[in-house]
Scaffold this active site. Structure first.
Site, PDB file in Angstrom:
ATOM      1  N   ARG A  82     -12.716  -8.563  -1.373  1.00 11.48           N
ATOM      2  CA  ARG A  82     -12.167  -8.291  -0.173  1.00 11.48           C
ATOM      3  C   ARG A  82     -11.866  -6.843   0.003  1.00 11.48           C
ATOM      4  O   ARG A  82     -11.247  -6.353  -0.975  1.00 11.48           O
ATOM      5  CB  ARG A  82     -11.070  -9.275   0.300  1.00 11.48           C
ATOM      6  CG  ARG A  82     -10.266  -8.885   1.435  1.00 11.48           C
ATOM      7  CD  ARG A  82      -9.049  -7.972   1.468  1.00 11.48           C
ATOM      8  NE  ARG A  82      -8.039  -7.966   2.505  1.00 11.48           N
ATOM      9  CZ  ARG A  82      -7.556  -6.895   2.576  1.00 11.48           C
ATOM     10  NH1 ARG A  82      -7.080  -6.167   1.634  1.00 11.48           N
ATOM     11  NH2 ARG A  82      -6.780  -6.849   3.784  1.00 11.48           N
ATOM     12  N   VAL A  83     -12.152  -6.043   0.887  1.00  4.82           N
ATOM     13  CA  VAL A  83     -11.712  -4.762   1.108  1.00  4.82           C
ATOM     14  C   VAL A  83     -10.939  -4.509   2.310  1.00  4.82           C
ATOM     15  O   VAL A  83     -11.419  -5.174   3.512  1.00  4.82           O
ATOM     16  CB  VAL A  83     -13.236  -3.905   1.148  1.00  4.82           C
ATOM     17  CG1 VAL A  83     -12.780  -2.475   1.525  1.00  4.82           C
ATOM     18  CG2 VAL A  83     -13.912  -3.812  -0.032  1.00  4.82           C
ATOM     19  N   GLY A  84      -9.797  -3.806   2.092  1.00  5.39           N
ATOM     20  CA  GLY A  84      -8.885  -3.755   3.215  1.00  5.39           C
ATOM     21  C   GLY A  84      -9.110  -2.376   3.798  1.00  5.39           C
ATOM     22  O   GLY A  84     -10.329  -1.729   3.975  1.00  5.39           O
ATOM     23  N   ASP A  85      -8.270  -1.814   4.657  1.00  6.86           N
ATOM     24  CA  ASP A  85      -8.363  -0.772   5.585  1.00  6.86           C
ATOM     25  C   ASP A  85      -8.244   0.780   4.686  1.00  6.86           C
ATOM     26  O   ASP A  85      -8.738   1.516   5.128  1.00  6.86           O
ATOM     27  CB  ASP A  85      -7.460  -0.679   6.671  1.00  6.86           C
ATOM     28  CG  ASP A  85      -5.773  -0.957   6.210  1.00  6.86           C
ATOM     29  OD1 ASP A  85      -5.668  -1.426   5.309  1.00  6.86           O
ATOM     30  OD2 ASP A  85      -5.028  -0.187   7.079  1.00  6.86           O
ATOM     31  N   THR A  91      -0.370   1.382   6.420  1.00  4.45           N
ATOM     32  CA  THR A  91       0.073   0.297   5.754  1.00  4.45           C
ATOM     33  C   THR A  91      -0.132  -1.193   6.303  1.00  4.45           C
ATOM     34  O   THR A  91       0.389  -0.984   7.529  1.00  4.45           O
ATOM     35  CB  THR A  91       1.251   0.479   4.669  1.00  4.45           C
ATOM     36  OG1 THR A  91       2.331   0.444   5.480  1.00  4.45           O
ATOM     37  CG2 THR A  91       1.276   1.725   3.925  1.00  4.45           C
ATOM     38  N   GLY A  92      -0.207  -2.193   5.757  1.00  7.11           N
ATOM     39  CA  GLY A  92       0.094  -3.622   6.586  1.00  7.11           C
ATOM     40  C   GLY A  92      -1.520  -4.093   6.459  1.00  7.11           C
ATOM     41  O   GLY A  92      -2.356  -3.844   5.760  1.00  7.11           O
ATOM     42  N   THR A 123       0.762  -1.164  -0.019  1.00  9.88           N
ATOM     43  CA  THR A 123       0.029  -0.059   0.134  1.00  9.88           C
ATOM     44  C   THR A 123       0.831   1.350   0.092  1.00  9.88           C
ATOM     45  O   THR A 123       2.050   1.265   0.607  1.00  9.88           O
ATOM     46  CB  THR A 123      -0.685   0.109   1.219  1.00  9.88           C
ATOM     47  OG1 THR A 123      -1.767  -1.237   1.425  1.00  9.88           O
ATOM     48  CG2 THR A 123      -1.632   1.245   1.437  1.00  9.88           C
ATOM     49  N   GLY A 125      -4.896  -5.085   6.886  1.00 13.04           N
ATOM     50  CA  GLY A 125      -6.003  -4.107   6.942  1.00 13.04           C
ATOM     51  C   GLY A 125      -7.081  -4.630   7.977  1.00 13.04           C
ATOM     52  O   GLY A 125      -7.639  -3.660   8.653  1.00 13.04           O
TER      53      GLY A 125
END
Ligand code: GLY
Length: 352
Positions: free
Chosen positions: A227-230, A250-251, A199, A253
Site C-alpha cells: 500500500r502506498v499513501g499520499d 499528513t493524514g 507522517t 493518504g
C-alpha cells in the site's frame, strides 16, 4: 541523449548558481530576490527538531531542500517516533515499508520512493532519485536496489516497541482466530496509537524566496503490504511551485491522493488566497468528494478521517489546517520555533 545532457546542465545550475540559468530556451525559476526576505520553515506537529535544524541550515545559506531533508532525517532516525522511518509501525506482515518525496522549487524537480524496506532515511533516497536518476518515483525492491547502489546499508527497521504494537493489533483483530490478547488492559499509549497515518512534512522558503519540501512516512499502520499513501505522490503529499509556494500533508493518504491535495493548496495560493485559507478550501473539497464514499462518513455525513495541510508562500506567509479541530503545527520564523494551533474545518465534539 540530448535531453539527458540538458538535464545535467540544468541540475548543475540548480545546485550551485543562485542567478537564473538558461535551459534550452527556458529559464530556471530561481528567485533573484525575496520581496520580504523572510525565511520560514513549517512542519507537522512532530517536527519541532526538524524546523530548528532546517532554519539553522537556511541561515547558513544552504539550499532549502538540503535543509528540510536534514531536518526530517532527525525524526526518521529516531526509534521513538513511530510514524516515520526507523521505528515506524509495520505493515500487516510486520515489515516496515516507507514512503517519501522531495520537491525542489528552483529546478521544479522532484524525487520519491514508495514501499521501500530496510533504509532508515527514505527522504535521502528520494532526493537521490531526483538528483541521480532520470525518474521521479522508484518503488519497493527497485528503490532498495537504487539506495544500495548509492551506499545505503540495509537495516532492520522494526524496533521492539513497534513489534509489540503490531502484536497487540494482531491479537485484537478478531475473536475468530487463534491469537489471544494478554489479560491485562492496554496501556493508554497503545490504545491511542492502534491505527494511524503518522507522517512528517516540512516545507521551507529561504531569504531568496526559493522553496522546497519533503514528506516522509511509514504510512498507515498495519497496511496491506505494497500500500502506498499520499506522501510519495507529487501533487498529493507534497507540491512546490517556486513562483507561488509549497504545501504538504499528513493524514489519510487515500483521500488526499483522490483530490491532488497539495497541488490544490498551491493552486489556491496562486489565485491570491492565504496559505491557511488555501488549506481550508482544499479540505472542504475533500470533505465534499468524500461524501460519495459512505464508509468514510460519520453519522452526520462528515469525514471520519483526519487530514492536515501545511503551506507557505514565496513571501514567507504560512498556514495550516486540519479536517478536525485539536492539533498543532510547528513553525520557525527565523527568530523562534514554536507550535501553533492549526485552523480546522470541523469542530470535534468534547468527549464526555
Ligand atoms: N499520509 C500518510 C499516508 O497516508 O500514508
Amino acid at each position: 541523449m540530448q535531453n539527458k545532457f540538458s538535464r545535467r546542465d540544468f541540475l548543475k545550475a540548480g545546485m550551485g548558481i543562485s542567478a537564473a540559468a538558461m535551459l534550452g530556451e527556458g529559464k530556471i525559476a530561481r528567485s533573484k530576490s525575496n520581496e520580504s526576505g523572510k525565511m520560514v520553515v513549517i512542519a507537522s506537529g512532530n517536527g519541532l527538531r526538524t524546523v530548528y535544524k532546517a532554519m539553522e541550515m537556511l541561515k547558513n545559506g544552504d539550499d532549502p531542500l538540503d535543509a528540510v531533508v536534514a531536518g526530517v532525517n532527525i525524526v526518521e532516525e529516531d526509534p521513538d517516533d513511530m510514524s516515520v522511518g526507523y521505528g515506524g509501525i509495520p505493515n500487516e506482515d510486520m515489515e516496515v515499508e516507507l514512503d517519501a518525496s522531495v520537491m525542489h522549487g528552483p529546478t521544479h524537480n522532484a524525487g520519491a520512493v514508495a514501499a521501500m524496506k530496510h533504509i532508515k532515511t527514505p527522504s535521502k533516497v528520494a532526493k537521490l532519485v531526483m538528483e541521480r536518476s532520470d525518474h521521479a518515483l522508484l518503488i519497493g525492491t527497485g528503490a532498495l536496489k537504487f539506495a544500495k547502489a548509492h551506499g545505503f546499508k540495509e537495516e532492520n527497521l522494526l524496533t521492539d516497541k513497534a513489534r509489540q504494537r503490531w502484536l497487540r493489533w494482531k491479537e485484537r483483530l478478531s475473536d475468530r482466530d487463534d491469537w489471544f490478547p494478554p489479560q491485562e488492559d492496554l496501556d493508554e499509549e497503545l490504545q491511542e496509537a492502534l491505527r494511524n497515518y503518522g507522517t512528517i512534512n516540512c516545507c521551507a522558503v529561504d531569504a531568496n524566496g526559493d522553496l522546497a519540501g519533503v514528506t516522509t512516512t511509514s504510512g498507515l499502520s498495519y497496511k496491506i503490504p505494497g500500500r502506498v499513501g499520499d506522501s510519495p505522490i507529487i501533487g498529493a503529499g507534497l507540491y512546490v511551485d517556486n513562483t507561488v509556494g509549497a504545501a504538504g500533508s499528513t493524514g489519510r493518504g487515500e483521500a488526499n491522493i483522490l483530490n491532488c491535495g497539495s497541488f490544490t493548496v498551491v493552486e489556491f495560493m496562486r489565485q491570491g488566497v492565504s496559505p491557511e485559507e488555501a488549506c481550508l478550501r482544499t479540505l472542504e473539497r475533500i470533505a465534499e468528494t468524500s461524501k460519495r464514499q459512505p464508509h468514510l462518513l460519520d453519522e452526520e455525513g462528515k469525514p471520519r478521517f483526519g487530514l492536515s495541510f501545511y503551506a507557505i508562500s514565496k513571501k514567507g506567509e504560512y498556514g495550516s489546517a486540519r479536517m478536525w479541530s485539536g492539533g498543532r503545527f510547528v513553525l520557525h520564523d527565523g527568530t523562534t520555533s514554536r507550535k501553533e494551533e492549526a485552523a480546522y474545518l470541523f469542530k470535534r465534539k468534547q468527549r464526555r
